[in-house]
Design a protein around this motif. Structure first.
Motif, PDB file in Angstrom:
ATOM      1  N   GLU A 105      34.286  35.500  25.811  1.00 55.04           N
ATOM      2  CA  GLU A 105      35.666  35.975  25.721  1.00 55.04           C
ATOM      3  C   GLU A 105      35.732  37.497  25.875  1.00 55.04           C
ATOM      4  OE1 GLU A 105      39.168  36.108  22.363  1.00 55.04           O
ATOM      5  OE2 GLU A 105      37.736  34.467  22.273  1.00 55.04           O
ATOM      6  N   ARG A 106      34.793  38.197  25.230  1.00 52.51           N
ATOM      7  CA  ARG A 106      34.734  39.657  25.289  1.00 52.51           C
ATOM      8  C   ARG A 106      34.435  40.117  26.723  1.00 52.51           C
ATOM      9  NH1 ARG A 106      37.094  43.449  23.048  1.00 52.51           N
ATOM     10  NH2 ARG A 106      35.812  45.083  22.209  1.00 52.51           N
ATOM     11  N   ARG A 107      33.548  39.384  27.401  1.00 55.56           N
ATOM     12  CA  ARG A 107      33.223  39.719  28.792  1.00 55.56           C
ATOM     13  C   ARG A 107      34.478  39.629  29.669  1.00 55.56           C
ATOM     14  NH1 ARG A 107      27.680  39.816  29.586  1.00 55.56           N
ATOM     15  NH2 ARG A 107      26.493  38.799  27.955  1.00 55.56           N
ATOM     16  N   LYS A 108      35.279  38.577  29.447  1.00 54.89           N
ATOM     17  CA  LYS A 108      36.510  38.412  30.232  1.00 54.89           C
ATOM     18  C   LYS A 108      37.498  39.548  29.943  1.00 54.89           C
ATOM     19  CE  LYS A 108      36.119  33.474  30.933  1.00 54.89           C
ATOM     20  NZ  LYS A 108      36.291  32.181  30.326  1.00 54.89           N
ATOM     21  N   ASP A 109      37.577  39.938  28.645  1.00 57.52           N
ATOM     22  CA  ASP A 109      38.446  41.062  28.280  1.00 57.52           C
ATOM     23  C   ASP A 109      38.012  42.335  28.997  1.00 57.52           C
ATOM     24  OD1 ASP A 109      39.856  39.419  26.591  1.00 57.52           O
ATOM     25  OD2 ASP A 109      38.911  40.153  24.746  1.00 57.52           O
ATOM     26  N   PHE A 110      36.704  42.570  29.048  1.00 55.13           N
ATOM     27  CA  PHE A 110      36.195  43.779  29.701  1.00 55.13           C
ATOM     28  C   PHE A 110      36.432  43.729  31.211  1.00 55.13           C
ATOM     29  CE2 PHE A 110      33.233  44.577  25.928  1.00 55.13           C
ATOM     30  CZ  PHE A 110      34.062  45.558  25.425  1.00 55.13           C
ATOM     31  N   CYS A 111      36.397  42.530  31.808  1.00 63.08           N
ATOM     32  CA  CYS A 111      36.705  42.399  33.240  1.00 63.08           C
ATOM     33  C   CYS A 111      38.168  42.759  33.495  1.00 63.08           C
ATOM     34  CB  CYS A 111      36.412  40.982  33.734  1.00 63.08           C
ATOM     35  SG  CYS A 111      34.673  40.677  34.007  1.00 63.08           S
ATOM     36  N   LYS A 112      39.058  42.311  32.588  1.00 67.92           N
ATOM     37  CA  LYS A 112      40.482  42.662  32.723  1.00 67.92           C
ATOM     38  C   LYS A 112      40.671  44.168  32.614  1.00 67.92           C
ATOM     39  CE  LYS A 112      42.321  38.362  30.867  1.00 67.92           C
ATOM     40  NZ  LYS A 112      42.751  37.723  29.638  1.00 67.92           N
ATOM     41  N   LEU A 113      39.942  44.795  31.667  1.00 69.26           N
ATOM     42  CA  LEU A 113      40.027  46.237  31.487  1.00 69.26           C
ATOM     43  C   LEU A 113      39.538  46.955  32.747  1.00 69.26           C
ATOM     44  CD1 LEU A 113      40.670  48.450  29.403  1.00 69.26           C
ATOM     45  CD2 LEU A 113      38.275  48.351  28.694  1.00 69.26           C
ATOM     46  N   ALA A 114      38.442  46.478  33.328  1.00 72.35           N
ATOM     47  CA  ALA A 114      37.915  47.073  34.564  1.00 72.35           C
ATOM     48  C   ALA A 114      38.951  46.956  35.685  1.00 72.35           C
ATOM     49  CB  ALA A 114      36.602  46.399  34.958  1.00 72.35           C
ATOM     50  N   SER A 115      39.627  45.803  35.779  1.00 74.34           N
ATOM     51  CA  SER A 115      40.671  45.616  36.797  1.00 74.34           C
ATOM     52  C   SER A 115      41.806  46.608  36.587  1.00 74.34           C
ATOM     53  CB  SER A 115      41.237  44.201  36.747  1.00 74.34           C
ATOM     54  OG  SER A 115      40.270  43.276  37.135  1.00 74.34           O
ATOM     55  N   LYS A 116      42.161  46.816  35.323  1.00 78.48           N
ATOM     56  CA  LYS A 116      43.237  47.765  35.004  1.00 78.48           C
ATOM     57  C   LYS A 116      42.831  49.175  35.447  1.00 78.48           C
ATOM     58  CE  LYS A 116      45.380  49.835  31.005  1.00 78.48           C
ATOM     59  NZ  LYS A 116      44.612  50.530  30.026  1.00 78.48           N
ATOM     60  N   TYR A 117      41.582  49.569  35.146  1.00 75.12           N
ATOM     61  CA  TYR A 117      41.104  50.897  35.549  1.00 75.12           C
ATOM     62  C   TYR A 117      41.082  51.028  37.070  1.00 75.12           C
ATOM     63  CZ  TYR A 117      39.554  51.805  30.722  1.00 75.12           C
ATOM     64  OH  TYR A 117      39.493  52.010  29.368  1.00 75.12           O
ATOM     65  N   ALA A 118      40.687  49.949  37.763  1.00 70.81           N
ATOM     66  CA  ALA A 118      40.658  49.976  39.228  1.00 70.81           C
ATOM     67  C   ALA A 118      42.077  50.171  39.771  1.00 70.81           C
ATOM     68  CB  ALA A 118      40.053  48.690  39.769  1.00 70.81           C
ATOM     69  N   GLU A 119      43.034  49.471  39.175  1.00 71.61           N
ATOM     70  CA  GLU A 119      44.423  49.595  39.625  1.00 71.61           C
ATOM     71  C   GLU A 119      44.931  51.017  39.401  1.00 71.61           C
ATOM     72  OE1 GLU A 119      47.520  48.879  41.676  1.00 71.61           O
ATOM     73  OE2 GLU A 119      45.929  47.399  41.537  1.00 71.61           O
ATOM     74  N   GLU A 120      44.569  51.628  38.254  1.00 70.77           N
ATOM     75  CA  GLU A 120      44.974  53.018  37.990  1.00 70.77           C
ATOM     76  C   GLU A 120      44.383  53.948  39.051  1.00 70.77           C
ATOM     77  OE1 GLU A 120      43.693  53.713  33.959  1.00 70.77           O
ATOM     78  OE2 GLU A 120      45.306  52.503  33.118  1.00 70.77           O
ATOM     79  N   GLY A 121      43.129  53.682  39.434  1.00 73.29           N
ATOM     80  CA  GLY A 121      42.492  54.486  40.477  1.00 73.29           C
ATOM     81  C   GLY A 121      43.222  54.344  41.801  1.00 73.29           C
ATOM     82  N   LYS A 122      43.645  53.115  42.125  1.00 72.08           N
ATOM     83  CA  LYS A 122      44.363  52.886  43.388  1.00 72.08           C
ATOM     84  C   LYS A 122      45.746  53.526  43.352  1.00 72.08           C
ATOM     85  CE  LYS A 122      42.491  48.387  44.175  1.00 72.08           C
ATOM     86  NZ  LYS A 122      42.868  47.038  44.444  1.00 72.08           N
TER      87      LYS A 122
END
Length: 182
Positions: A105-122
């Motif tokens: 579950e924590r791994r999935k949360d961290f993947c969502k966080l990484a996606s959010k950071y990627a979107e901020e970068g874009k």
């Protein structure tokens, strides 16, 4: 249009996104997990890495050796109250943090966080693109560029944006693979 300046700004956005990715936990201990952590030291917020040597003696432990022993309890408090979810162990000279393996579950949360950071970068890339295209249109209006030159410049700005956006996507895919690897 100063293409090198544009490329430099976009490179900085990608690098900042990459550094942000490094603050996300994977299953292993990594000193960059503590990069965002700051400590209240003599009344000023000070980055942890300027107060201590941070190392990883093994894949599950982060070791923090303060330069000034009087800051030991302040560092311990900053780690304990942070959103990292670590429990620091203080032996009077060194603080050790045990990095437990991540749950699914924590791994999935961290993947969502990484996606959010990627979107901020874009979004940052798109903001740079928008500013560059506005500048090109202004130059066309003032007669510095013909319609064809303006279109060509706008296309080159879009190509640069796509290139760096794809780079962020590649970094995101690597980070997600790293997070999900058990």
């Amino acid at each position: 249009m100063a293409n090198q300046e544009l490329e430099s700004n976009m490179r900085k956005s990608v690098d900042a996104t990459q550094r942000t990715f490094n603050t996300i936990r994977t299953g292993r201990a990594n000193p960059s997990l503590l990069d965002r952590l700051s400590v209240e030291y003599y009344g000023a917020e000070t980055p942890l890495k300027s107060l201590a040597t941070i190392s990883t003696p093994d894949s599950q432990t982060i070791s923090i050796q303060p330069f000034d022993l009087s800051s030991l309890s302040l560092i311990e408090k900053a780690i304990a109250t942070s959103d990292l979810g670590f429990t620091p162990n203080n032996d009077g000279k060194i603080i050790r943090i045990n990095v437990p393996p991540l749950t699914e579950e924590r791994r999935k949360d961290f993947c969502k966080l990484a996606s959010k950071y990627a979107e901020e970068g874009k979004v940052a890339l798109r903001n740079i693109r928008r500013d560059a295209i506005e500048k090109i249109k202004r130059m066309e209006k003032e007669g510095e560029f013909s319609k064809d030159q303006s279109r060509d410049e706008q296309e080159s700005v879009q190509k640069l944006t796509d290139k760096f956006s794809n780079e962020i996507e590649k970094h995101l895919a690597e980070k997600e693979a790293d997070i999900l690897k058990v």
